[in-house]
Scaffold this motif. Structure first.
Motif, PDB file in Angstrom:
ATOM      1  N   GLY A   1      14.103  78.894  18.079  1.00 54.15           N
ATOM      2  CA  GLY A   1      12.584  78.792  17.431  1.00 54.15           C
ATOM      3  C   GLY A   1      11.383  78.201  18.088  1.00 54.15           C
ATOM      4  N   GLY A   2      11.785  77.715  19.375  1.00 56.23           N
ATOM      5  CA  GLY A   2      11.047  77.137  20.239  1.00 56.23           C
ATOM      6  C   GLY A   2      10.524  78.214  21.335  1.00 56.23           C
ATOM      7  N   HIS A   3       9.657  77.544  22.176  1.00 62.73           N
ATOM      8  CA  HIS A   3       9.030  78.631  23.417  1.00 62.73           C
ATOM      9  C   HIS A   3       9.324  78.018  24.738  1.00 62.73           C
ATOM     10  CE1 HIS A   3       5.349  80.965  25.049  1.00 62.73           C
ATOM     11  NE2 HIS A   3       6.350  80.978  25.619  1.00 62.73           N
ATOM     12  N   ALA A   4      10.156  78.412  25.543  1.00 64.24           N
ATOM     13  CA  ALA A   4      10.546  77.761  26.707  1.00 64.24           C
ATOM     14  C   ALA A   4       9.129  78.151  27.610  1.00 64.24           C
ATOM     15  CB  ALA A   4      11.600  78.439  27.296  1.00 64.24           C
ATOM     16  N   ILE A   5       8.751  77.004  28.196  1.00 63.74           N
ATOM     17  CA  ILE A   5       7.611  76.977  29.187  1.00 63.74           C
ATOM     18  C   ILE A   5       7.889  76.967  30.609  1.00 63.74           C
ATOM     19  CG2 ILE A   5       5.258  76.179  29.645  1.00 63.74           C
ATOM     20  CD1 ILE A   5       5.507  77.360  26.644  1.00 63.74           C
TER      21      ILE A   5
ATOM     22  N   GLU B   1      11.527  70.288  21.254  1.00 62.74           N
ATOM     23  CA  GLU B   1      11.061  71.438  21.995  1.00 62.74           C
ATOM     24  C   GLU B   1      10.364  70.994  23.505  1.00 62.74           C
ATOM     25  OE1 GLU B   1       8.123  74.050  20.174  1.00 62.74           O
ATOM     26  OE2 GLU B   1       8.098  75.391  21.761  1.00 62.74           O
ATOM     27  N   SER B   2       9.599  69.968  23.444  1.00 59.38           N
ATOM     28  CA  SER B   2       8.818  69.507  24.537  1.00 59.38           C
ATOM     29  C   SER B   2       9.720  68.776  25.532  1.00 59.38           C
ATOM     30  CB  SER B   2       7.664  68.558  24.141  1.00 59.38           C
ATOM     31  OG  SER B   2       7.339  67.396  24.946  1.00 59.38           O
ATOM     32  N   VAL B   3      10.709  67.852  25.050  1.00 57.62           N
ATOM     33  CA  VAL B   3      11.567  67.286  26.139  1.00 57.62           C
ATOM     34  C   VAL B   3      12.769  68.127  26.671  1.00 57.62           C
ATOM     35  CG1 VAL B   3      11.305  64.836  24.931  1.00 57.62           C
ATOM     36  CG2 VAL B   3      13.153  66.419  24.275  1.00 57.62           C
ATOM     37  N   LEU B   4      12.846  69.384  25.765  1.00 54.75           N
ATOM     38  CA  LEU B   4      13.844  70.453  26.641  1.00 54.75           C
ATOM     39  C   LEU B   4      13.025  71.037  27.579  1.00 54.75           C
ATOM     40  CD1 LEU B   4      15.827  71.922  23.348  1.00 54.75           C
ATOM     41  CD2 LEU B   4      16.780  70.120  25.462  1.00 54.75           C
ATOM     42  N   ASN B   5      11.736  71.518  27.225  1.00 54.95           N
ATOM     43  CA  ASN B   5      10.895  72.059  28.395  1.00 54.95           C
ATOM     44  C   ASN B   5      10.745  71.234  29.366  1.00 54.95           C
ATOM     45  OD1 ASN B   5      10.306  74.617  27.619  1.00 54.95           O
ATOM     46  ND2 ASN B   5       9.174  74.081  25.879  1.00 54.95           N
TER      47      ASN B   5
ATOM     48  N   LYS C   1      19.934  78.438  30.886  1.00 58.69           N
ATOM     49  CA  LYS C   1      20.750  78.251  29.567  1.00 58.69           C
ATOM     50  C   LYS C   1      19.872  77.330  28.784  1.00 58.69           C
ATOM     51  CE  LYS C   1      25.371  75.830  28.965  1.00 58.69           C
ATOM     52  NZ  LYS C   1      26.228  76.730  28.615  1.00 58.69           N
ATOM     53  N   LEU C   2      19.065  76.564  29.462  1.00 59.54           N
ATOM     54  CA  LEU C   2      18.153  75.758  28.484  1.00 59.54           C
ATOM     55  C   LEU C   2      17.037  76.558  27.769  1.00 59.54           C
ATOM     56  CD1 LEU C   2      17.367  72.701  30.498  1.00 59.54           C
ATOM     57  CD2 LEU C   2      17.892  72.618  28.266  1.00 59.54           C
TER      58      LEU C   2
ATOM     59  N   PHE D   1      19.411  61.201  39.152  1.00 60.06           N
ATOM     60  CA  PHE D   1      17.970  61.119  38.414  1.00 60.06           C
ATOM     61  C   PHE D   1      18.158  62.109  37.321  1.00 60.06           C
ATOM     62  CE2 PHE D   1      14.586  64.250  38.022  1.00 60.06           C
ATOM     63  CZ  PHE D   1      13.469  63.472  37.216  1.00 60.06           C
ATOM     64  N   VAL D   2      18.744  63.405  37.613  1.00 58.35           N
ATOM     65  CA  VAL D   2      18.894  64.332  36.456  1.00 58.35           C
ATOM     66  C   VAL D   2      19.954  63.896  35.421  1.00 58.35           C
ATOM     67  CG1 VAL D   2      19.953  66.657  36.178  1.00 58.35           C
ATOM     68  CG2 VAL D   2      18.679  66.194  38.131  1.00 58.35           C
ATOM     69  N   SER D   3      21.189  63.220  35.769  1.00 63.03           N
ATOM     70  CA  SER D   3      22.055  62.379  34.628  1.00 63.03           C
ATOM     71  C   SER D   3      21.127  61.656  34.001  1.00 63.03           C
ATOM     72  CB  SER D   3      23.089  61.642  35.382  1.00 63.03           C
ATOM     73  OG  SER D   3      23.739  62.514  36.172  1.00 63.03           O
ATOM     74  N   ASN D   4      20.373  60.578  34.334  1.00 61.83           N
ATOM     75  CA  ASN D   4      19.285  59.800  33.730  1.00 61.83           C
ATOM     76  C   ASN D   4      18.506  60.785  32.721  1.00 61.83           C
ATOM     77  OD1 ASN D   4      20.138  57.356  34.178  1.00 61.83           O
ATOM     78  ND2 ASN D   4      18.708  57.197  35.928  1.00 61.83           N
ATOM     79  N   SER D   5      18.136  61.774  32.866  1.00 60.43           N
ATOM     80  CA  SER D   5      17.294  62.580  32.310  1.00 60.43           C
ATOM     81  C   SER D   5      18.087  63.162  31.200  1.00 60.43           C
ATOM     82  CB  SER D   5      16.599  63.623  33.146  1.00 60.43           C
ATOM     83  OG  SER D   5      15.800  64.739  32.216  1.00 60.43           O
ATOM     84  N   ILE D   6      19.155  63.647  31.337  1.00 58.73           N
ATOM     85  CA  ILE D   6      19.946  64.116  30.360  1.00 58.73           C
ATOM     86  C   ILE D   6      20.585  63.153  29.240  1.00 58.73           C
ATOM     87  CG2 ILE D   6      22.369  65.284  30.038  1.00 58.73           C
ATOM     88  CD1 ILE D   6      20.731  67.435  31.364  1.00 58.73           C
TER      89      ILE D   6
END
Ligand code: OFO
Length: 172
Positions: free
Chosen positions: A65-69, A7-11, A56-57, A96-101
């Motif tokens: 069941g998470g909470h998008a912040i 949840e935290s890394v998706l946020n 989408k994220l 940079f975004v590709s690395n993050s994904i």
């Protein structure tokens, strides 16, 4: 159900996509005020696409069941030396975004969260496309060099790229 870590890394990625949208919106404004109408349209479209990536994220996090912040965002740069510099920044930003994904995919795999791993494949494919597009644009810019006529044609041609990516977004 998402783990707290996922949840935290998706946020974090929600924030990166939101910041990407702002980065391209700022580039659109710079281009529009420097007579580059085609480039501006391209950047507005990119900005909209990044917002879609963010949404989408957000939906995925909330549905699992998470909470998008929603957080404050890092302010983007507002001026660029040349339009070439601007596109170089766009390319670097996409890397940079590709690395993050990639990092996210790795974490999802490590945690055996195969639903998230599967969800992220869309972003992996999207980044391949966006990196390739940014690279193609940079190659064109390098070919043009300082030629004003070339710049005029480039500004006109980039609208074709805008149209193509607009139809690609429709396939989400
Ligand atoms: Fe979100 O796709 Fe580019 O950064």
């Amino acid at each position: 159900m998402l783990s707290k870590n996922i949840e935290s890394v998706l946020n974090k990625q929600v924030r990166i996509e939101a910041e990407s949208s702002q980065v391209y919106l700022s580039m659109a404004c710079w281009a529009e005020t420097h007579g580059l109408e085609g480039v501006a349209q391209f950047m507005y479209r990119q900005s909209d696409e990044e917002r879609q990536h963010m949404l989408k994220l957000i939906k995925y996090v909330n549905e699992r069941g998470g909470h998008a912040i929603i957080t404050d965002l890092k302010p983007p740069k507002t001026s660029f030396g040349t339009f070439k510099e601007m596109f170089e920044e766009l390319y670097q930003h996409e890397l940079f975004v590709s690395n993050s994904i990639n990092e996210l995919v790795h974490i999802a795999f490590d945690e055996k969260d195969y639903a998230t791993h599967n969800f992220l494949q869309w972003y992996v494919a999207e980044q391949i496309e966006e990196e390739a597009q940014a690279k193609t644009i940079l190659d064109k810019i390098n070919l043009i060099g300082d030629d004003k006529g070339g710049l005029y044609l480039f500004d006109r041609d980039i609208q074709q790229i805008t149209v193509r990516s607009a139809s690609a977004v429709g396939k989400n």
